[in-house]
Write a protein that holds these residues in place. Structure first.
Motif, PDB file in Angstrom:
ATOM      1  N   SER A 141       0.667  -1.242  -0.117  1.00  0.00           N
ATOM      2  CA  SER A 141      -0.061   0.134  -0.080  1.00  0.00           C
ATOM      3  C   SER A 141       0.809   1.248   0.070  1.00  0.00           C
ATOM      4  O   SER A 141       0.568   2.209  -0.673  1.00  0.00           O
ATOM      5  CB  SER A 141      -1.029  -0.062   1.292  1.00  0.00           C
ATOM      6  OG  SER A 141      -1.705   1.062   1.164  1.00  0.00           O
ATOM      7  N   ASN A 142       2.125   1.218   0.697  1.00  0.00           N
ATOM      8  CA  ASN A 142       2.799   2.241   0.980  1.00  0.00           C
ATOM      9  C   ASN A 142       3.315   2.806  -0.729  1.00  0.00           C
ATOM     10  O   ASN A 142       3.516   3.792  -0.977  1.00  0.00           O
ATOM     11  CB  ASN A 142       3.963   2.214   1.585  1.00  0.00           C
ATOM     12  CG  ASN A 142       3.599   2.156   3.026  1.00  0.00           C
ATOM     13  OD1 ASN A 142       2.491   2.661   3.618  1.00  0.00           O
ATOM     14  ND2 ASN A 142       4.131   1.670   4.237  1.00  0.00           N
ATOM     15  N   ARG A 145       1.056   4.363  -3.180  1.00  0.00           N
ATOM     16  CA  ARG A 145       0.383   5.852  -3.043  1.00  0.00           C
ATOM     17  C   ARG A 145       0.870   6.881  -3.972  1.00  0.00           C
ATOM     18  O   ARG A 145       0.040   7.417  -4.402  1.00  0.00           O
ATOM     19  CB  ARG A 145       0.739   6.138  -1.541  1.00  0.00           C
ATOM     20  CG  ARG A 145       0.045   5.231  -0.439  1.00  0.00           C
ATOM     21  CD  ARG A 145       0.747   5.888   0.987  1.00  0.00           C
ATOM     22  NE  ARG A 145       0.462   7.094   1.558  1.00  0.00           N
ATOM     23  CZ  ARG A 145       1.102   8.109   1.791  1.00  0.00           C
ATOM     24  NH1 ARG A 145       2.452   8.079   1.595  1.00  0.00           N
ATOM     25  NH2 ARG A 145       0.777   9.193   2.121  1.00  0.00           N
ATOM     26  N   PRO A 184      -6.930   8.632  -0.156  1.00  0.00           N
ATOM     27  CA  PRO A 184      -5.720   7.973  -0.236  1.00  0.00           C
ATOM     28  C   PRO A 184      -5.046   7.524   1.343  1.00  0.00           C
ATOM     29  O   PRO A 184      -5.491   8.214   2.183  1.00  0.00           O
ATOM     30  CB  PRO A 184      -4.455   8.825  -0.829  1.00  0.00           C
ATOM     31  CG  PRO A 184      -5.104  10.199  -0.514  1.00  0.00           C
ATOM     32  CD  PRO A 184      -6.475  10.021  -0.712  1.00  0.00           C
ATOM     33  N   TRP A 215     -10.587   3.629   2.744  1.00  0.00           N
ATOM     34  CA  TRP A 215      -9.138   4.140   2.071  1.00  0.00           C
ATOM     35  C   TRP A 215      -9.150   3.403   0.578  1.00  0.00           C
ATOM     36  O   TRP A 215      -9.597   2.057   0.383  1.00  0.00           O
ATOM     37  CB  TRP A 215      -7.922   3.687   3.064  1.00  0.00           C
ATOM     38  CG  TRP A 215      -7.742   4.546   4.012  1.00  0.00           C
ATOM     39  CD1 TRP A 215      -7.820   6.031   4.131  1.00  0.00           C
ATOM     40  CD2 TRP A 215      -7.382   4.247   5.334  1.00  0.00           C
ATOM     41  NE1 TRP A 215      -7.597   6.456   5.434  1.00  0.00           N
ATOM     42  CE2 TRP A 215      -7.294   5.270   6.219  1.00  0.00           C
ATOM     43  CE3 TRP A 215      -7.029   2.838   6.098  1.00  0.00           C
ATOM     44  CZ2 TRP A 215      -6.887   5.498   7.684  1.00  0.00           C
ATOM     45  CZ3 TRP A 215      -6.989   2.884   7.581  1.00  0.00           C
ATOM     46  CH2 TRP A 215      -6.765   3.939   8.311  1.00  0.00           C
ATOM     47  N   ASP A 266       6.995   8.701   0.333  1.00  0.00           N
ATOM     48  CA  ASP A 266       6.155   9.174   1.221  1.00  0.00           C
ATOM     49  C   ASP A 266       5.569  10.749   0.885  1.00  0.00           C
ATOM     50  O   ASP A 266       5.733  11.468   1.574  1.00  0.00           O
ATOM     51  CB  ASP A 266       6.820   9.058   2.696  1.00  0.00           C
ATOM     52  CG  ASP A 266       5.726   9.357   3.707  1.00  0.00           C
ATOM     53  OD1 ASP A 266       4.500   9.304   3.446  1.00  0.00           O
ATOM     54  OD2 ASP A 266       6.069   9.434   5.064  1.00  0.00           O
ATOM     55  N   LEU A 272      -0.806  14.642  -1.912  1.00  0.00           N
ATOM     56  CA  LEU A 272      -1.788  13.821  -2.539  1.00  0.00           C
ATOM     57  C   LEU A 272      -3.049  14.082  -2.579  1.00  0.00           C
ATOM     58  O   LEU A 272      -3.703  14.128  -3.718  1.00  0.00           O
ATOM     59  CB  LEU A 272      -1.927  12.595  -1.495  1.00  0.00           C
ATOM     60  CG  LEU A 272      -0.868  11.343  -1.997  1.00  0.00           C
ATOM     61  CD1 LEU A 272      -0.823  10.143  -0.784  1.00  0.00           C
ATOM     62  CD2 LEU A 272      -0.991  10.728  -3.237  1.00  0.00           C
TER      63      LEU A 272
END
Length: 362
Positions: A141-142, A145, A184, A215, A266, A272
């Protein structure tokens, strides 16, 4: 070996004469269950019917399942005197307050989320990709993103809402963003970090239960998968299968990066959110943001970057030609949102937009 994957889709029940949405999902699902069994179900709102494929290990099998699933749902709807339309938002009809399905869970949802339930007439496509465990799903998932705004731009199919053009390519994601746990996902250090945050949200009442974690990427609460939930339902089965193959390739590349110990980028929640809004407004035609750098970038160019990023996984799965052609088709011919607007411009009738999105029993 390629990861197994599957699709869940939601469709609007529409009147065949007025083309307005109508509450008739229960009857459609009961009839369709003769062919699909538990792979069809109702949703919170009685305008919506859902269907899902079984897990598949290659794209040809998935494509066959999506076509068969859509045909079974279309045939069931026709037998009940209605039709099903694959659009992310209702094109025509009185939709607020939405007719809420009966049942204890939906009654509890009304008590918790109140007016949000009344306005949630939206149809999406979810792709499940098999994972070895929840820890891998969270770490994947990270890595997903940074690519979510581009996936959103590629799948925009909801410009109209109840008789008006919203000016956006994907109105559904903006309507959805009002929920307390949506959009997100955060960056998670581990599955334990994920569970801690979910526990906090449950404890304060922002979540009714783990089924209301909305999410756009999450480890499934029911299946050994990571679930990607951000797309509008696709107008065509071909678009749906191309999107699923692209997602599976992105998950494979991300999983390989996790296994190699590569830390995911990140991007901040603020960038985002802004990139999401830009993708929802203009789709592939828009000038958005590359959240990896914070710099302006067209979503068409970012789609090319995404293809290059997942090329090894597409090639290994044997999906490269199909997905490349599919993405090029979207770049040249437009997303579902652009096609909806072209259907309207031909005669200035929103009924034509609905007709272009109808499922067929073939």
């Amino acid at each position: 070996m390629a990861l197994r994957f599957g699709i869940e889709e939601e469709y609007f029940v529409v009147d065949p004469v007025s083309r307005e949405v109508v509450p008739g999902a229960g009857a459609v699902v009961r009839r369709a269950s003769a062919a699909l069994g538990e792979r069809t179900s109702t949703e919170l709102v009685e305008f919506l019917a859902e269907a899902k494929t079984p897990p598949c290990d290659d794209l040809d099998k998935l494509g066959e399942q999506v076509h068969a699933m859509r045909a079974a749902m279309a045939a069931a709807a026709a037998a009940e005197g209605v039709r099903l339309a694959a659009t992310g938002t209702p094109v025509l009809g009185e939709v607020v307050p939405a007719p809420i399905a009966a049942g204890a869970r939906y009654a509890e949802s009304r008590a918790v989320y109140r007016g949000l339930d009344d306005e949630q007439s939206i149809c999406s496509c979810h792709v499940h990709v098999e994972m070895p465990d929840r820890e891998r799903a969270v770490q994947v998932s990270n890595h997903l993103r940074p690519w979510l705004p581009t996936l959103l731009a590629l799948t925009a199919n909801s410009p109209y809402w109840a008789g008006r053009d919203t000016g956006h390519a994907c109105w559904r994601v903006l309507a959805w963003s009002r929920w307390p746990v949506a959009g997100p996902p955060p960056f998670f250090e581990s599955a334990a970090h994920y569970d801690d945050l979910v526990g906090t949200l449950l404890g304060c009442g922002a979540l009714m239960d783990t089924g209301t974690i909305f999410w756009d990427v999450r480890p499934s609460a029911r299946l050994p998968t990571v679930e990607i939930r951000l797309a509008d339902v696709a107008t065509t089965a071909a678009d749906a299968t191309v999107f699923a193959a692209l997602v599976r390739a992105l998950v494979q590349v991300s999983s390989d990066a996790v296994e190699a110990g590569v830390r995911a980028p990140d991007p901040s929640p603020e960038t985002l959110r802004a990139a999401y809004w830009l993708a929802a407004r203009d789709g592939l035609t828009g000038r958005g943001m590359d959240v990896r750098t914070g710099r302006p970038a067209g979503f068409g160019a970012l789609a090319g970057d995404l293809l290059a990023h997942v090329l090894p996984a597409l090639r290994e799965a044997g999906d490269l030609d199909v997905v490349t052609r599919g993405v090029r088709r979207l770049l040249a011919g437009g997303t579902g949102a652009e096609r909806q607007r072209r259907a309207y411009r031909r005669r200035g009738r929103l009924t034509d937009v609905v007709d272009a999105a109808l499922l067929h029993d073939r």
